[in-house]
Design a protein around this motif. Structure first.
Motif, mmCIF file in Angstrom:
data_model
loop_
_atom_site.group_PDB
_atom_site.id
_atom_site.type_symbol
_atom_site.label_atom_id
_atom_site.label_comp_id
_atom_site.label_asym_id
_atom_site.label_seq_id
_atom_site.Cartn_x
_atom_site.Cartn_y
_atom_site.Cartn_z
ATOM 1 N N LEU A 1 6.642 2.761 -7.107
ATOM 2 C CA LEU A 1 6.654 3.703 -5.805
ATOM 3 C C LEU A 1 7.698 2.723 -4.372
ATOM 4 O O LEU A 1 8.496 4.012 -4.487
ATOM 5 C CB LEU A 1 5.577 3.485 -4.975
ATOM 6 N N ALA B 1 1.985 8.771 0.700
ATOM 7 C CA ALA B 1 2.204 7.826 0.232
ATOM 8 C C ALA B 1 1.692 7.142 -0.417
ATOM 9 O O ALA B 1 0.979 6.330 -0.654
ATOM 10 C CB ALA B 1 4.016 6.550 -0.022
ATOM 11 N N THR B 2 0.166 7.095 0.810
ATOM 12 C CA THR B 2 -0.346 6.155 1.370
ATOM 13 C C THR B 2 -1.625 6.325 -0.073
ATOM 14 O O THR B 2 -1.459 7.289 -0.763
ATOM 15 C CB THR B 2 -1.343 7.105 2.309
ATOM 16 N N SER C 1 6.126 3.220 2.246
ATOM 17 C CA SER C 1 7.332 4.213 2.710
ATOM 18 C C SER C 1 7.797 3.375 3.716
ATOM 19 O O SER C 1 9.098 4.192 4.335
ATOM 20 C CB SER C 1 6.305 5.055 3.362
ATOM 21 N N TRP C 2 7.235 3.119 4.726
ATOM 22 C CA TRP C 2 7.566 1.980 6.045
ATOM 23 C C TRP C 2 9.049 0.805 5.681
ATOM 24 O O TRP C 2 9.618 1.133 6.414
ATOM 25 C CB TRP C 2 6.772 2.114 6.508
ATOM 26 N N CYS D 1 0.637 -1.260 0.185
ATOM 27 C CA CYS D 1 -0.120 0.236 -0.309
ATOM 28 C C CYS D 1 0.601 0.938 -0.078
ATOM 29 O O CYS D 1 1.856 1.237 0.013
ATOM 30 C CB CYS D 1 -1.238 0.178 1.399
ATOM 31 N N GLY D 2 0.081 2.746 -0.072
ATOM 32 C CA GLY D 2 1.022 3.402 0.117
ATOM 33 C C GLY D 2 2.316 3.760 0.904
ATOM 34 O O GLY D 2 3.304 4.167 0.739
ATOM 35 N N SER D 3 1.465 4.366 2.574
ATOM 36 C CA SER D 3 2.255 4.420 3.825
ATOM 37 C C SER D 3 3.302 3.038 3.961
ATOM 38 O O SER D 3 3.924 3.055 4.618
ATOM 39 C CB SER D 3 1.277 4.263 4.447
ATOM 40 N N HIS E 1 11.512 2.768 4.780
ATOM 41 C CA HIS E 1 12.671 2.729 5.394
ATOM 42 C C HIS E 1 13.351 2.387 6.234
ATOM 43 O O HIS E 1 14.081 2.485 6.988
ATOM 44 C CB HIS E 1 10.976 4.195 6.776
ATOM 45 N N ASN F 1 10.797 4.345 -6.844
ATOM 46 C CA ASN F 1 11.339 5.806 -6.494
ATOM 47 C C ASN F 1 11.276 6.609 -4.892
ATOM 48 O O ASN F 1 12.187 7.742 -4.999
ATOM 49 C CB ASN F 1 9.411 6.373 -6.835
ATOM 50 N N LEU F 2 11.000 5.557 -3.957
ATOM 51 C CA LEU F 2 10.998 6.190 -2.437
ATOM 52 C C LEU F 2 12.616 5.836 -2.285
ATOM 53 O O LEU F 2 13.092 6.494 -1.679
ATOM 54 C CB LEU F 2 10.209 5.133 -1.420
#
Lengths: 187, 333
Positions: free
Chosen positions: A130, B85-86, A103-104, A98-100, A107, A133-134
């Motif tokens: 994504l 990002a979500t 991200s985690w 998922c998006g978040s 990270h 990209n992150l």
């Protein structure tokens, strides 16, 4: 015609490490840590299959479940991440689904990579770009990433287990074991 | 547009003169780094904030508010990286308290959530452009928002009608008196209508029960937080304030009402909620603690409606004071 000039509104980051980091030298005796999460049962199902297969090849496998990222809970999670990665020879981080959580995932994967661990971030196909990209925006565009099919979480457990088995060897190649798999002597 | 700097709407060219005029109102040096914005990890300098503010059409007097907002939303507890990002439709809403509401013509009465001619859309847009151009949020590049939200164009910027509130201002209850901005991770806005109730308990009940829809992020077992924000119109606020002058009582009432019986849910949803211990007397609450209910007075004297802004569930609401800048000459000196 008169030319006008305007100021640039963007911020940018130019530094980038194009090194994927060290490969996993071998499986026998290696302590391999899985970072799982509170979101994706499909990732639990994949990692339990991979863990079993890694154990069969002589690795020691450990698990750590990441939780919330803000407030006192978030501070505790970061401490746990730091302690967990201190005791590993290699780090598997998922799931970017998922998006978040992408991200985690990135990270935490960068945390391991910056400690010099062979590190693989695991994403599903839809979140491949994504995650790339992150990682790039984290200054680590060459982070090793393994991509699983999407959608994954709406599949049944047996089907996800089959996917995990099919992806095991490609996953090891993402870890840098590509050549060694062929030449590693039998026990 | 060709440079990828915009949102599709016309932009005001950020000429050096315009940007200098904007910086002068900040009382800060142009190269001062206000924050590092995620996920790009780029520096939001005073100058970058000013450039984007010019492009958005924000007034120079809004610079202290914009800087305070950037500080608030880059506080680690706000988790800007994952917000950007979500797959969710979350946007940092800006709630303004203090006399600055009047100076900047921030709406807090009729139509305050959208439609009032004033500076709020341009101020919100300036923050959105900063999130695009400095934080680096771009759909399908660094953001996977499944739907997005109209608030991602001009933000959600509104004030509290403090003069009509029977309680202390929201920012003061969150620890900051006077001019302040509260940044809240909002999943858009939704309306609650009641044309029948006529007591404080009626109003709190219809608001609380409306909050508790099963698909709200607060019901996700993975949600660490489940803050919620309610705007109560001034007509209802007067009634509720007489019955419940202590804001903590209002929070408790809304917390109590915002719950559903666990058997309302299919067992596949029930099991993980039970596993993490969120079941109380056979009910699951949207909000995990009463203090995570935020409420404020805003909206028109027509009454009849409340507004609910559900949270995304990871960001913790942050409030910052908005510093006063004496005048342009002093600031530029």
């Amino acid at each position: 015609m008169t030319k006008g000039y305007v100021l640039d509104p963007t911020g940018f980051r130019t530094d980038d490490n194009e090194d994927a980091g060290p490969p996993l030298p071998g499986l026998k005796g290696a302590v391999i840590g899985f970072r799982v999460d509170e979101l994706w049962r499909s990732w639990d199902w994949v990692s339990e299959i991979w863990a079993e297969m890694l154990r069969q090849e002589g690795a020691e496998v450990r698990f750590w479940r990441a939780g919330g990222r803000t407030g006192p809970v978030g501070e505790k999670v970061i401490r746990e991440l730091d302690e967990f990665t201190d005791e590993l020879d290699a780090f598997v981080v998922g799931l970017a689904n998922c998006g978040s959580c992408t991200s985690w995932t990135i990270h935490d994967a960068l945390w391991g990579k910056k400690k010099g661990l062979p590190t693989v971030a695991v994403a599903t196909r839809h979140f491949d770009e994504l995650s790339q990209n992150l990682a790039r925006r984290g200054g680590e565009s060459a982070l090793r990433r393994h991509i699983l099919p999407y959608p994954l979480d709406i599949r049944q457990k047996a089907e996800v287990h089959d996917i995990a088995k099919d992806h095991y060897r490609p996953f090891l190649r993402t870890f840098g074991l590509r050549d060694r798999l062929a030449v590693e002597p039998a026990a | 547009m060709e440079q990828g700097w915009g949102d599709g709407l016309p932009l005001i060219p950020p000429t050096e003169a315009r940007v200098r005029g904007m910086i002068a109102q900040s009382g800060r040096f142009p190269d001062e780094v206000v924050a590092v914005m995620l996920p790009l990890r780029a520096e939001a300098t005073v100058e970058k904030i000013a450039i984007n503010a010019v492009m958005a059409g924000a007034p120079p007097e809004a610079m202290p508010l914009l800087i305070a907002t950037v500080e608030a939303m880059t506080d680690p507890k706000f988790e800007l990286a994952s917000l950007n990002a979500t797959t969710g439709s979350v946007v940092p809403a800006m709630i303004i308290n203090g006399p600055i509401r009047h100076k900047l013509k921030i709406p807090f009465g009729a139509g305050c959530l959208g439609g009032v001619a004033g500076h709020a859309p341009a101020i919100g847009r300036a923050i959105r452009l900063l999130i695009r151009n400095v934080a680096g949020q771009q759909i399908d590049v660094t953001s996977q928002s499944t739907y997005g939200t109209p608030g991602r164009v001009a933000g959600i910027v509104f004030g509290e009608w403090e003069e009509k509130s029977p309680w202390a201002p929201l920012a003061e209850r969150l620890g900051v008196k006077g001019d302040a901005v509260t940044v809240y991770g909002a999943m858009g806005t939704a309306n609650i209508c009641d044309m029948i109730g006529n007591t404080a308990d009626h109003f709190l009940q219809i608001i609380g029960k409306s909050l508790a829809y099963p698909g709200a992020n607060g019901f996700l077992p993975s949600s660490q937080w489940s803050e919620v924000l309610v705007a109560i119109n001034p007509v209802w606020a007067e009634v509720v304030g007489k019955a419940y002058p202590n804001p903590e009582d209002v929070q408790q009432k809304l917390y109590d009402y915002a719950s559903i019986p666990i058997d309302f849910l299919d067992p596949v949803y029930k099991e993980p909620i039970e596993r993490i211990g969120r079941l109380k007397n056979g009910r699951v609450h949207l909000i995990q603690k009463p203090e995570e209910v935020f409420f404020m007075v805003a909206g028109g004297m027509g009454g009849l409606h409340a507004a609910m802004l559900h949270s995304w569930g990871t960001c913790l609401t942050t409030t910052r004071a908005i510093p006063q800048v004496a005048d342009t000459e002093t600031a530029a000196a």
